[in-house]
Design an enzyme around this catalytic site. Sequence first.
Site, PDB file in Angstrom:
ATOM      1  N   CYS A 116      -4.658  -3.064   2.980  1.00 44.71           N
ATOM      2  CA  CYS A 116      -4.306  -2.743   4.353  1.00 44.71           C
ATOM      3  C   CYS A 116      -5.455  -2.967   5.342  1.00 44.71           C
ATOM      4  O   CYS A 116      -5.790  -4.092   5.690  1.00 44.71           O
ATOM      5  CB  CYS A 116      -3.786  -1.310   4.428  1.00 44.71           C
ATOM      6  SG  CYS A 116      -2.905  -0.950   5.975  1.00 44.71           S
ATOM      7  N   LYS A 130      -9.681   0.855  -1.885  1.00 42.16           N
ATOM      8  CA  LYS A 130      -9.755   0.575  -0.455  1.00 42.16           C
ATOM      9  C   LYS A 130     -11.155   0.889   0.055  1.00 42.16           C
ATOM     10  O   LYS A 130     -11.724   1.939  -0.254  1.00 42.16           O
ATOM     11  CB  LYS A 130      -8.715   1.416   0.288  1.00 42.16           C
ATOM     12  CG  LYS A 130      -8.533   1.030   1.756  1.00 42.16           C
ATOM     13  CD  LYS A 130      -7.360   1.786   2.357  1.00 42.16           C
ATOM     14  CE  LYS A 130      -7.089   1.369   3.785  1.00 42.16           C
ATOM     15  NZ  LYS A 130      -5.927   2.088   4.359  1.00 42.16           N
ATOM     16  N   GLU A 157       0.844  -1.196   0.000  1.00 44.65           N
ATOM     17  CA  GLU A 157       0.000   0.000   0.000  1.00 44.65           C
ATOM     18  C   GLU A 157       0.881   1.249   0.000  1.00 44.65           C
ATOM     19  O   GLU A 157       1.908   1.311   0.679  1.00 44.65           O
ATOM     20  CB  GLU A 157      -0.891   0.010   1.242  1.00 44.65           C
ATOM     21  CG  GLU A 157      -1.831   1.219   1.280  1.00 44.65           C
ATOM     22  CD  GLU A 157      -2.563   1.373   2.600  1.00 44.65           C
ATOM     23  OE1 GLU A 157      -3.688   1.884   2.587  1.00 44.65           O
ATOM     24  OE2 GLU A 157      -1.998   0.982   3.648  1.00 44.65           O
TER      25      GLU A 157
END
Length: 233
Positions: A153, A119, A42
């Site tokens: 993440c 994300k 990331e």
Amino acid sequence: MKIATSAYRPEWHATWSSLEMKLTGWVSAAAGQGADLLVFPEYGGCEAALIGTPNDCLPAQWAGRMADAAEDWIALHSDLAAQFGVHILAGSLCVRDGARMVNRSYLLGPSGDAVFQDKLILTPYERREMQLSVGDSVKLFDTALGRLGILICYDSEFPLQAARPITDCRATGLSPKATQTRRHGSLQRSILRLSRPLGFRGRSATLATGPNRIRGFKTSPWRPSPDLRLNYW
């Protein structure tokens, strides 16, 4: 499938050519060891905004700089995937999606195909300081390496909210991370080791950015879980 994961360190480059040389070396090294899929962490894509004389700016401005360089970043990884005959999950970066700004990871194939995952669960820092927006949904990608899913993440820490589509079809989950401290990285690794008891029934691979500190991107080295059959380079 042989997966190569990298604790990648973003750094300043005097020219774009310098960045190209660095990434070409990393991809060449992994491909030379027989890797089929290369996974970068990331915000590895923040390096696309680190060209020229080192300078600093506000977090939201960093996001804009990354978005300005996004097309070149994607094109570079697409060329490398084709050149070395591998799949590459490029380091995520901020991308403009209409009026929104999202944290996006691109998966590039050797045949020129490109897909992406945004994300879904943002940290408070990303929402408030970087002014990012959440992605729409988890996607599944059918590739020559099998079915893949990407949990950027924080998404990997919410198995019910984000990971369920990947686990239900037993796809391979890829989780690129950016950790803030060595302790935080170690904690995230411990959580991912518990992925099966938490309900992650498929295979998983996770990694983090390497040691560096750029405003808004404080990171530490990390190793893949020992129960995963990975090649670490």
